[in-house]
Design an enzyme around this catalytic site. Structure first.
Site, PDB file in Angstrom:
ATOM      1  N   ARG A   1       0.867  -1.172   0.000  1.00  0.00           N
ATOM      2  CA  ARG A   1       0.000   0.000   0.000  1.00  0.00           C
ATOM      3  C   ARG A   1       0.906   1.225   0.000  1.00  0.00           C
ATOM      4  O   ARG A   1       2.036   1.178   0.500  1.00  0.00           O
ATOM      5  CB  ARG A   1      -0.896   0.022   1.239  1.00  0.00           C
ATOM      6  CG  ARG A   1      -1.843  -1.178   1.348  1.00  0.00           C
ATOM      7  CD  ARG A   1      -2.666  -1.081   2.631  1.00  0.00           C
ATOM      8  NE  ARG A   1      -3.607  -2.186   2.754  1.00  0.00           N
ATOM      9  CZ  ARG A   1      -3.370  -3.324   3.415  1.00  0.00           C
ATOM     10  NH1 ARG A   1      -2.187  -3.496   3.995  1.00  0.00           N
ATOM     11  NH2 ARG A   1      -4.287  -4.267   3.493  1.00  0.00           N
TER      12      ARG A   1
ATOM     13  N   LYS B   1      -2.062  -1.918   7.424  1.00  0.00           N
ATOM     14  CA  LYS B   1      -3.422  -1.564   7.803  1.00  0.00           C
ATOM     15  C   LYS B   1      -3.839  -2.332   9.046  1.00  0.00           C
ATOM     16  O   LYS B   1      -3.522  -3.508   9.201  1.00  0.00           O
ATOM     17  CB  LYS B   1      -4.363  -1.896   6.637  1.00  0.00           C
ATOM     18  CG  LYS B   1      -5.768  -1.366   6.771  1.00  0.00           C
ATOM     19  CD  LYS B   1      -6.537  -1.650   5.497  1.00  0.00           C
ATOM     20  CE  LYS B   1      -7.943  -1.101   5.565  1.00  0.00           C
ATOM     21  NZ  LYS B   1      -8.699  -1.375   4.312  1.00  0.00           N
TER      22      LYS B   1
ATOM     23  N   HIS C   1      -2.194   2.102  -6.078  1.00  0.00           N
ATOM     24  CA  HIS C   1      -2.962   0.901  -5.746  1.00  0.00           C
ATOM     25  C   HIS C   1      -3.193   0.014  -6.967  1.00  0.00           C
ATOM     26  O   HIS C   1      -3.407  -1.195  -6.822  1.00  0.00           O
ATOM     27  CB  HIS C   1      -4.297   1.287  -5.099  1.00  0.00           C
ATOM     28  CG  HIS C   1      -4.683   0.396  -3.955  1.00  0.00           C
ATOM     29  ND1 HIS C   1      -3.994   0.364  -2.763  1.00  0.00           N
ATOM     30  CD2 HIS C   1      -5.662  -0.525  -3.831  1.00  0.00           C
ATOM     31  CE1 HIS C   1      -4.548  -0.529  -1.948  1.00  0.00           C
ATOM     32  NE2 HIS C   1      -5.560  -1.085  -2.574  1.00  0.00           N
TER      33      HIS C   1
ATOM     34  N   ARG D   1      -0.598  -2.576  -6.871  1.00  0.00           N
ATOM     35  CA  ARG D   1      -0.912  -3.613  -5.879  1.00  0.00           C
ATOM     36  C   ARG D   1      -1.930  -4.599  -6.463  1.00  0.00           C
ATOM     37  O   ARG D   1      -1.786  -5.815  -6.325  1.00  0.00           O
ATOM     38  CB  ARG D   1      -1.456  -2.947  -4.613  1.00  0.00           C
ATOM     39  CG  ARG D   1      -1.865  -3.907  -3.494  1.00  0.00           C
ATOM     40  CD  ARG D   1      -2.209  -3.075  -2.261  1.00  0.00           C
ATOM     41  NE  ARG D   1      -3.008  -3.800  -1.294  1.00  0.00           N
ATOM     42  CZ  ARG D   1      -2.523  -4.539  -0.307  1.00  0.00           C
ATOM     43  NH1 ARG D   1      -1.221  -4.689  -0.184  1.00  0.00           N
ATOM     44  NH2 ARG D   1      -3.328  -5.141   0.557  1.00  0.00           N
TER      45      ARG D   1
ATOM     46  N   HIS E   1      -4.045  -9.088   3.785  1.00  0.00           N
ATOM     47  CA  HIS E   1      -5.503  -9.124   3.885  1.00  0.00           C
ATOM     48  C   HIS E   1      -5.926  -9.860   5.154  1.00  0.00           C
ATOM     49  O   HIS E   1      -5.319 -10.865   5.529  1.00  0.00           O
ATOM     50  CB  HIS E   1      -6.111  -9.836   2.670  1.00  0.00           C
ATOM     51  CG  HIS E   1      -6.065  -9.028   1.421  1.00  0.00           C
ATOM     52  ND1 HIS E   1      -6.157  -9.586   0.161  1.00  0.00           N
ATOM     53  CD2 HIS E   1      -5.944  -7.683   1.219  1.00  0.00           C
ATOM     54  CE1 HIS E   1      -6.096  -8.634  -0.748  1.00  0.00           C
ATOM     55  NE2 HIS E   1      -5.962  -7.476  -0.130  1.00  0.00           N
TER      56      HIS E   1
ATOM     57  N   TYR F   1      -9.739 -11.085  -6.571  1.00  0.00           N
ATOM     58  CA  TYR F   1      -8.894 -11.024  -7.761  1.00  0.00           C
ATOM     59  C   TYR F   1      -9.161 -12.201  -8.696  1.00  0.00           C
ATOM     60  O   TYR F   1      -8.956 -12.093  -9.906  1.00  0.00           O
ATOM     61  CB  TYR F   1      -7.419 -10.985  -7.355  1.00  0.00           C
ATOM     62  CG  TYR F   1      -7.050  -9.693  -6.664  1.00  0.00           C
ATOM     63  CD1 TYR F   1      -6.901  -8.516  -7.387  1.00  0.00           C
ATOM     64  CD2 TYR F   1      -6.892  -9.644  -5.285  1.00  0.00           C
ATOM     65  CE1 TYR F   1      -6.584  -7.324  -6.755  1.00  0.00           C
ATOM     66  CE2 TYR F   1      -6.585  -8.462  -4.638  1.00  0.00           C
ATOM     67  CZ  TYR F   1      -6.431  -7.300  -5.378  1.00  0.00           C
ATOM     68  OH  TYR F   1      -6.135  -6.119  -4.752  1.00  0.00           O
TER      69      TYR F   1
END
Length: 281
Positions: free
Chosen positions: A138, A164, A228, A231, A254, A263
């Protein structure tokens, strides 16, 4: 338990609500909350469902931006209910607008990624674009890197990422990427930033966005290309090349493999339409 909204101003409530959240979340959520309070012009405890619904009607933005704004205010109401500042959480009665999933539009091809990289000659910016792609970082994670977060491992290296949700993970990078990053080090010390701004501090998120955008323009890639996108491209391309989905989940940080699975849907490897005859004759 607090029993009166008069014990807190709207500004104090916002500060409490945002405490401990990431800088990016704080910036966005504070903006939405301040605009909400400017519209209703009253404490949260005095807001009615109609106040909420009328505020939603004033939002003049894309469905995706509207969804983020509504989500922020719903979060604020939930927080206030937990504190005991409001008797009922009216936010649960407000539906967030559905946004079209545009993930597939934000995945570059491998050729486009290479064009993006090749269009950048500045050593720092070249390393930034490659690392965003090869490590799947990120933008805030990249900006926060210090030299102490990097460690040699075999011919390549590993990067300790503070991501995150205040979670820490380790990402491995190959020999070429490792050499390129270390060529930027010079006399930097352990606590110095890896990617340095003109003022000598950590590079800002907005500057990285600008670096990627300019590279995309030079490469002739259409769309509002952002860090992003690299990513997203990392995720899609690694799955296409056989990376296990649980490994990708760990690399990207994640919280659930269900998030990583998006994805698979954005770039399917097969489709029923390909089994149908497609002759023009």
């Amino acid at each position: 338990m607090l029993n009166s909204s008069s014990t807190l101003t709207n500004a104090q409530l916002i500060d409490l609500w945002l405490h401990g959240k990431s800088a990016n979340t704080v910036d966005g959520y504070r903006r939405h909350a301040e605009r909400f309070f400017a519209h209703v012009n009253k404490p949260l405890a005095d807001c009615t469902l109609m106040d909420l619904q009328l505020w939603v009607m004033t939002l003049r933005c894309s469905d995706n931006s509207k969804r983020v704004a509504v989500g922020a205010i719903k979060s604020l109401f939930s927080f206030a209910k937990e504190l005991g500042l409001i008797a009922a959480n009216l936010g649960i009665l407000v539906k967030s607008p559905k946004a079209k999933n545009r993930l597939a539009e934000r995945i570059l091809t491998e050729k486009e990624v290479q064009l993006l990289i090749n269009s950048t000659t500045n050593p720092r910016d070249h390393a930034i674009i490659r690392l965003l792609y090869f490590a799947g970082l990120r933008v805030s994670e990249l900006c926060g890197l210090k030299w102490r977060d990097l460690k040699a491992r075999g011919d390549g290296g590993q990067i300790t990422v503070f991501g995150k949700g205040e979670k820490t993970r380790t990402v491995l990078i190959g020999a070429g990427m490792w050499r390129e990053i270390n060529e930027l080090k010079g006399n930097a010390k352990r606590d110095d930033p890896v990617f340095v701004s003109a003022k000598g501090g950590h590079l800002s998120r907005s500057m990285v966005f600008l670096i990627v955008k300019k590279a995309a323009n030079r490469a002739g890639i259409e769309g509002n290309v952002s860090p992003h996108w690299l990513r997203h491209s990392h995720a899609s391309h690694s799955l296409d090349r056989g990376a296990p989905i649980h490994l990708l989940q760990k690399t990207l940080g994640h919280s659930s493999v269900a998030i990583t699975e998006m994805y698979l849907h954005a770039r399917p490897t097969d489709s029923s339409g390909l089994y149908l005859p497609d002759d023009d004759d």
